[in-house]
Design an enzyme around this catalytic site. Structure first.
Site, PDB file in Angstrom:
ATOM      1  N   HIS A 186       0.844  -1.188   0.000  1.00 47.14           N
ATOM      2  CA  HIS A 186       0.000   0.000   0.000  1.00 47.14           C
ATOM      3  C   HIS A 186       0.886   1.248   0.000  1.00 47.14           C
ATOM      4  CE1 HIS A 186      -3.378  -2.434   1.943  1.00 47.14           C
ATOM      5  NE2 HIS A 186      -2.309  -3.125   2.325  1.00 47.14           N
ATOM      6  N   GLU A 213       2.489  -0.995   4.531  1.00 50.12           N
ATOM      7  CA  GLU A 213       2.220   0.380   4.137  1.00 50.12           C
ATOM      8  C   GLU A 213       3.552   1.080   3.852  1.00 50.12           C
ATOM      9  OE1 GLU A 213      -0.431   2.220   3.632  1.00 50.12           O
ATOM     10  OE2 GLU A 213      -2.124   1.157   4.556  1.00 50.12           O
ATOM     11  N   HIS A 221      -2.585  -3.058  -3.352  1.00 45.92           N
ATOM     12  CA  HIS A 221      -3.936  -2.959  -2.819  1.00 45.92           C
ATOM     13  C   HIS A 221      -4.948  -2.819  -3.961  1.00 45.92           C
ATOM     14  CE1 HIS A 221      -6.589  -0.996   0.559  1.00 45.92           C
ATOM     15  NE2 HIS A 221      -7.003  -2.197   0.215  1.00 45.92           N
ATOM     16  N   THR A 240       0.543   5.137   1.839  1.00 46.62           N
ATOM     17  CA  THR A 240      -0.256   5.687   2.933  1.00 46.62           C
ATOM     18  C   THR A 240      -1.185   6.810   2.512  1.00 46.62           C
ATOM     19  OG1 THR A 240       1.530   7.225   3.491  1.00 46.62           O
ATOM     20  CG2 THR A 240       1.495   5.090   4.650  1.00 46.62           C
TER      21      THR A 240
END
Length: 250
Positions: free
Chosen positions: A52, A119, A157, A54
């Site tokens: 991912h 992340e 993601h 953030t």
């Protein structure tokens, strides 16, 4: 009381205190059943890694969010990689972090239960730093080695939830990861796709959910062509890429 041996009032040795504390962390047991433990078990292990970005302004802001909530509710991840290459762990590898949400990848329909979430501190509008990619590569090597996760099983993601998510952004260096042995990347040597190659079926076979074809195409283009603006139809270049990728996941 009279006659009591006052030596018994001394603090317990630290080793004994630690041993007693350990005894209190017994596995959760069902009171309806007799506890007859077996040694034939191990921890649940992840089979895939989800990356991912953030979409926030600083690593501290992300640390605060990942330990509390955002506008959509409580969120977390197993790891957070800072822009300077600093690495934080927020959830134990064996626990279920709340990072993926709804979505699917191939036959995996509950990504939170089967994945490790990482992340990466990035606002979604700028390149990822060299130090954080170096840290990410070390972390991927560690996780794939310890948990025997296939090194091809590194996704974004947006790959698992293309209609909801767009991370990591088009700036993420997927090719660099693949050259280091993580994820997949098309090979020019594989040539063009054969005649009659079904592009949408290939996209589904790769793992993308087909509930929203246009969203799946956008996620695919973002990852493998570095673009957010290509038409959502799959063209001959997409077919070439998909044909090559499928050679790697057989």
């Amino acid at each position: 009381m009279p006659g009591m041996n006052h030596k018994l009032l001394l603090p317990l040795p630290l080793a004994l205190v630690a041993a007693l504390a350990a005894c209190t962390t017994t596995p959760q047991r069902n009171p309806l059943a007799q506890w007859v433990p077996s040694a034939n078990h191990n921890a649940r292990q992840p089979v895939i890694i989800v990356l991912h970005h953030t979409d926030q302004d600083s690593v501290q802001q992300s640390l605060d969010t990942l330990r509390s909530a955002n506008s959509g509710g409580k969120v977390s991840s197993h790891y957070l990689v800072g822009r300077k290459g600093d690495l934080y762990q927020l959830v134990a590898d064996s626990e279920r972090a709340w990072h993926a949400g709804g979505g699917r990848w191939g036959s995996i329909t509950d990504l939170n239960s089967t994945s490790i979430g990482i992340e990466i501190d990035n606002d979604g509008e700028s390149p990822f730093s060299a130090p954080q990619i170096a840290t990410l590569l070390r972390l991927l090597d560690d996780l794939c080695t310890r948990y025997n996760i296939p090194r091809s099983q590194i996704i974004g993601h947006a790959d698992l939830a293309p209609s909801r998510k767009a991370d990591p952004s088009r700036f993420f260096p997927w090719q660099q990861l693949a050259e280091a042995g993580f994820g997949i990347w098309p090979k020019a040597s594989d040539g063009a796709a054969p005649e009659g190659f079904d592009r949408w079926l290939a996209l589904q076979a790769l793992g993308y959910p087909m509930d929203d074809r246009a969203a799946a195409a956008r996620a695919f283009h973002r990852r493998f062509r570095g673009s957010d603006t290509l038409p959502t139809e799959l063209d001959a270049e997409d077919a070439r890429i998909l044909h090559s990728l499928l050679q790697q996941v057989k």
